[in-house]
Design a protein around this motif. Structure first.
Motif, PDB file in Angstrom:
ATOM      1  N   SER A  70       0.821  -1.211   0.000  1.00  7.80           N
ATOM      2  CA  SER A  70       0.000   0.000   0.000  1.00  7.80           C
ATOM      3  C   SER A  70       0.853   1.258   0.000  1.00  7.80           C
ATOM      4  O   SER A  70       0.345   2.366  -0.185  1.00  7.80           O
ATOM      5  CB  SER A  70      -0.922   0.004   1.221  1.00  7.80           C
ATOM      6  OG  SER A  70      -0.163   0.032   2.421  1.00  7.80           O
ATOM      7  N   GLN A  71       2.165   1.114   0.216  1.00  7.85           N
ATOM      8  CA  GLN A  71       3.072   2.254   0.213  1.00  7.85           C
ATOM      9  C   GLN A  71       3.893   2.349  -1.068  1.00  7.85           C
ATOM     10  O   GLN A  71       4.752   3.227  -1.191  1.00  7.85           O
ATOM     11  CB  GLN A  71       3.992   2.187   1.436  1.00  7.85           C
ATOM     12  CG  GLN A  71       3.231   2.293   2.756  1.00  7.85           C
ATOM     13  CD  GLN A  71       4.155   2.284   3.957  1.00  7.85           C
ATOM     14  OE1 GLN A  71       5.354   2.418   3.846  1.00  7.85           O
ATOM     15  NE2 GLN A  71       3.580   2.123   5.135  1.00  7.85           N
ATOM     16  N   THR A  72       3.647   1.456  -2.011  1.00  9.73           N
ATOM     17  CA  THR A  72       4.292   1.562  -3.315  1.00  9.73           C
ATOM     18  C   THR A  72       3.811   2.829  -4.011  1.00  9.73           C
ATOM     19  O   THR A  72       2.620   3.142  -4.010  1.00  9.73           O
ATOM     20  CB  THR A  72       3.964   0.335  -4.177  1.00  9.73           C
ATOM     21  OG1 THR A  72       4.473  -0.844  -3.534  1.00  9.73           O
ATOM     22  CG2 THR A  72       4.586   0.452  -5.555  1.00  9.73           C
ATOM     23  N   VAL A  73       4.717   3.556  -4.600  1.00  8.65           N
ATOM     24  CA  VAL A  73       4.375   4.799  -5.294  1.00  8.65           C
ATOM     25  C   VAL A  73       4.008   4.489  -6.738  1.00  8.65           C
ATOM     26  O   VAL A  73       4.696   3.718  -7.416  1.00  8.65           O
ATOM     27  CB  VAL A  73       5.553   5.793  -5.244  1.00  8.65           C
ATOM     28  CG1 VAL A  73       5.234   7.055  -6.057  1.00  8.65           C
ATOM     29  CG2 VAL A  73       5.881   6.153  -3.794  1.00  8.65           C
ATOM     30  N   TYR A  74       2.927   5.076  -7.183  1.00  9.65           N
ATOM     31  CA  TYR A  74       2.482   4.948  -8.570  1.00  9.65           C
ATOM     32  C   TYR A  74       2.219   6.337  -9.143  1.00  9.65           C
ATOM     33  O   TYR A  74       1.939   7.283  -8.403  1.00  9.65           O
ATOM     34  CB  TYR A  74       1.185   4.145  -8.665  1.00  9.65           C
ATOM     35  CG  TYR A  74       1.271   2.720  -8.225  1.00  9.65           C
ATOM     36  CD1 TYR A  74       1.628   1.708  -9.109  1.00  9.65           C
ATOM     37  CD2 TYR A  74       0.971   2.366  -6.916  1.00  9.65           C
ATOM     38  CE1 TYR A  74       1.693   0.387  -8.712  1.00  9.65           C
ATOM     39  CE2 TYR A  74       1.032   1.047  -6.494  1.00  9.65           C
ATOM     40  CZ  TYR A  74       1.391   0.065  -7.400  1.00  9.65           C
ATOM     41  OH  TYR A  74       1.455  -1.248  -6.991  1.00  9.65           O
ATOM     42  N   ARG A  75       2.265   6.434 -10.436  1.00 10.46           N
ATOM     43  CA  ARG A  75       1.778   7.626 -11.127  1.00 10.46           C
ATOM     44  C   ARG A  75       0.303   7.380 -11.404  1.00 10.46           C
ATOM     45  O   ARG A  75      -0.058   6.371 -12.011  1.00 10.46           O
ATOM     46  CB  ARG A  75       2.543   7.843 -12.426  1.00 10.46           C
ATOM     47  CG  ARG A  75       4.047   7.935 -12.233  1.00 10.46           C
ATOM     48  CD  ARG A  75       4.746   8.291 -13.522  1.00 10.46           C
ATOM     49  NE  ARG A  75       4.561   9.711 -13.825  1.00 10.46           N
ATOM     50  CZ  ARG A  75       5.030  10.290 -14.921  1.00 10.46           C
ATOM     51  NH1 ARG A  75       5.672   9.566 -15.826  1.00 10.46           N
ATOM     52  NH2 ARG A  75       4.840  11.578 -15.139  1.00 10.46           N
ATOM     53  N   VAL A  76      -0.557   8.282 -10.957  1.00  8.13           N
ATOM     54  CA  VAL A  76      -1.994   8.022 -11.034  1.00  8.13           C
ATOM     55  C   VAL A  76      -2.686   8.816 -12.134  1.00  8.13           C
ATOM     56  O   VAL A  76      -3.914   8.845 -12.208  1.00  8.13           O
ATOM     57  CB  VAL A  76      -2.672   8.266  -9.670  1.00  8.13           C
ATOM     58  CG1 VAL A  76      -2.142   7.290  -8.631  1.00  8.13           C
ATOM     59  CG2 VAL A  76      -2.477   9.711  -9.201  1.00  8.13           C
ATOM     60  N   ALA A  77      -1.899   9.466 -12.976  1.00  8.18           N
ATOM     61  CA  ALA A  77      -2.420  10.072 -14.201  1.00  8.18           C
ATOM     62  C   ALA A  77      -3.604  11.001 -13.911  1.00  8.18           C
ATOM     63  O   ALA A  77      -3.498  11.918 -13.115  1.00  8.18           O
ATOM     64  CB  ALA A  77      -2.773   8.981 -15.207  1.00  8.18           C
ATOM     65  N   SER A  78      -4.757  10.726 -14.508  1.00  6.68           N
ATOM     66  CA  SER A  78      -5.877  11.676 -14.453  1.00  6.68           C
ATOM     67  C   SER A  78      -6.554  11.782 -13.093  1.00  6.68           C
ATOM     68  O   SER A  78      -7.368  12.692 -12.889  1.00  6.68           O
ATOM     69  CB  SER A  78      -6.915  11.312 -15.522  1.00  6.68           C
ATOM     70  OG  SER A  78      -6.423  11.638 -16.804  1.00  6.68           O
ATOM     71  N   VAL A  79      -6.225  10.903 -12.164  1.00  7.09           N
ATOM     72  CA  VAL A  79      -6.704  11.104 -10.787  1.00  7.09           C
ATOM     73  C   VAL A  79      -6.129  12.410 -10.241  1.00  7.09           C
ATOM     74  O   VAL A  79      -6.685  13.016  -9.327  1.00  7.09           O
ATOM     75  CB  VAL A  79      -6.331   9.892  -9.913  1.00  7.09           C
ATOM     76  CG1 VAL A  79      -6.674  10.131  -8.438  1.00  7.09           C
ATOM     77  CG2 VAL A  79      -7.067   8.646 -10.411  1.00  7.09           C
ATOM     78  N   SER A  80      -5.033  12.873 -10.843  1.00  4.90           N
ATOM     79  CA  SER A  80      -4.456  14.180 -10.491  1.00  4.90           C
ATOM     80  C   SER A  80      -5.480  15.294 -10.578  1.00  4.90           C
ATOM     81  O   SER A  80      -5.418  16.285  -9.831  1.00  4.90           O
ATOM     82  CB  SER A  80      -3.297  14.507 -11.437  1.00  4.90           C
ATOM     83  OG  SER A  80      -2.362  13.462 -11.534  1.00  4.90           O
ATOM     84  N   LYS A  81      -6.427  15.171 -11.506  1.00  6.32           N
ATOM     85  CA  LYS A  81      -7.402  16.238 -11.757  1.00  6.32           C
ATOM     86  C   LYS A  81      -8.250  16.542 -10.526  1.00  6.32           C
ATOM     87  O   LYS A  81      -8.718  17.673 -10.349  1.00  6.32           O
ATOM     88  CB  LYS A  81      -8.308  15.853 -12.928  1.00  6.32           C
ATOM     89  CG  LYS A  81      -7.581  15.774 -14.272  1.00  6.32           C
ATOM     90  CD  LYS A  81      -8.511  15.313 -15.379  1.00  6.32           C
ATOM     91  CE  LYS A  81      -7.869  15.407 -16.761  1.00  6.32           C
ATOM     92  NZ  LYS A  81      -6.759  14.474 -16.948  1.00  6.32           N
ATOM     93  N   LEU A  82      -8.452  15.554  -9.658  1.00  6.34           N
ATOM     94  CA  LEU A  82      -9.250  15.780  -8.448  1.00  6.34           C
ATOM     95  C   LEU A  82      -8.546  16.762  -7.520  1.00  6.34           C
ATOM     96  O   LEU A  82      -9.178  17.646  -6.929  1.00  6.34           O
ATOM     97  CB  LEU A  82      -9.496  14.455  -7.727  1.00  6.34           C
ATOM     98  CG  LEU A  82     -10.127  13.338  -8.556  1.00  6.34           C
ATOM     99  CD1 LEU A  82     -10.402  12.119  -7.683  1.00  6.34           C
ATOM    100  CD2 LEU A  82     -11.407  13.809  -9.236  1.00  6.34           C
TER     101      LEU A  82
END
Length: 332
Positions: A70-82
């Motif tokens: 659960s602490q792995t870092v991911y790029r979350v793309a369009s979730v950024s828009k929130l």
């Protein structure tokens, strides 16, 4: 057949009162089956039940020697828009921005080819009703030169609106990036700095940033993509997007769990230091339409068996994120 996107991130949020063991068993079996069938090397999932982390788990390896957690870092793309939309609403509450005033009030030199007798507003930008192109000429999804947000926004003057502002939905990374730039102008502060200090840090999201910090890079999941000229998988590219406000966020499922907790608190009007409940409800209301499904301000909104479902999905170079509230059907 190999899938081009082979590293997944998933966050499901629910308010269901069903006992957890049945959730855990069924979801675990489903995910394990999908990982095998689709050759997905890693996936992290967090389920939030009200204000509690009900279940979280990582599957596979996010890198050669790094198990997914659960602490792995991911790029979350369009979730950024929130995050961008919430930050804009903070300045709306501060009376530094207005959702319905023409954006030329803050950007007088912004002048794409607009053949319609209608100005563009922030409300339209954040609900994908601006009529702007999906990707800007510079800084688009495939531009690996990592231009500045200013250069990305300036390039839109070389574009033409594809529809009249407010008339129809046209998903646009360019529009949300423009909203982020307007925020920076109104706040007299770089976009990344404003969102970090006014939103991300007060939420307690320690592994979340629009900037590729060293501590995040060291724990970043590695995605792989297939190519047409070989059967071997290739590491997905990692570069900073010119459309940063629309898609450059780095985070973890643990931090997204904290994020949804904060949204619940705002909904109860318990975090007026971040945003008032009234503003959040406006964001969770479909704009420019009576349809129960569509874009609110930043969030995608729909009715799900009588429940309000809000969220967003994101996909970027072999990494995928799904952020949603009220997905109770998946847990039955």
């Amino acid at each position: 057949m190999r899938y081009s996107i082979v590293l997944g991130l998933c966050l499901l949020v629910t308010c269901s009162d069903q006992p957890l063991p049945s959730w855990e068993t069924r979801i675990d079996a489903f995910i394990s089956s999908e990982l095998t069938a689709k050759e997905i090397p890693a996936l992290s999932i967090t389920i939030v039940d009200g204000d509690q982390i009900a279940w979280t788990k990582g599957y596979g390896k996010a890198a050669s020697e790094m198990p997914a957690t659960s602490q792995t870092v991911y790029r979350v793309a369009s979730v950024s828009k929130l995050f961008t939309a919430l930050a804009v609403m903070q300045l709306v509450e501060d009376s530094l921005l207005s959702l319905d005033e023409p954006i030329t009030s803050w950007l007088p030199d912004f002048a794409p080819n607009n053949p319609y007798d209608a100005p563009i507003t922030l409300r339209q930008l954040l609900s994908h009703r601006s009529g702007l192109v999906r990707e800007p000429p510079v800084g688009h999804y495939f531009d690996d030169t990592s231009p500045t947000l200013f250069e990305t926004v300036r390039s839109l003057n070389n574009s033409r609106l594809i529809s009249e502002p407010g008339k129809r939905t046209k998903y646009s990374n360019a529009a949300v990036s423009l909203a982020g730039y307007i925020l920076s102008q109104a706040a007299d502060m770089p976009f990344n700095e404003f969102v970090q200090t006014r939103l991300i840090d007060p939420m307690g999201l320690e592994r979340t940033s629009f900037v590729s910090r060293e501590d995040l890079r060291n724990n970043l999941g590695v995605g792989y993509m297939w190519r047409y000229d070989t059967t071997e998988l290739t590491k997905a590219p990692v570069f900073e997007l010119g459309i940063g406000p629309a898609g450059n966020l780095y985070t973890t499922t643990e931090d997204l769990g904290k994020f949804i907790h904060t949204l619940f608190a705002i909904e109860r009007d318990e975090r007026p230091d971040l945003l008032r409940a009234k503003s959040l409800q406006e964001m969770w209301t479909v704009q420019f339409s009576d349809n129960p499904s569509g874009f609110g301000i930043g969030f995608h909104v729909s009715d799900h068996n009588g429940l309000l479902r809000i969220g967003h999905a994101g996909m970027i170079y072999a990494q995928v994120c799904k952020f949603s509230r009220a997905l109770t059907d998946l847990l039955r």
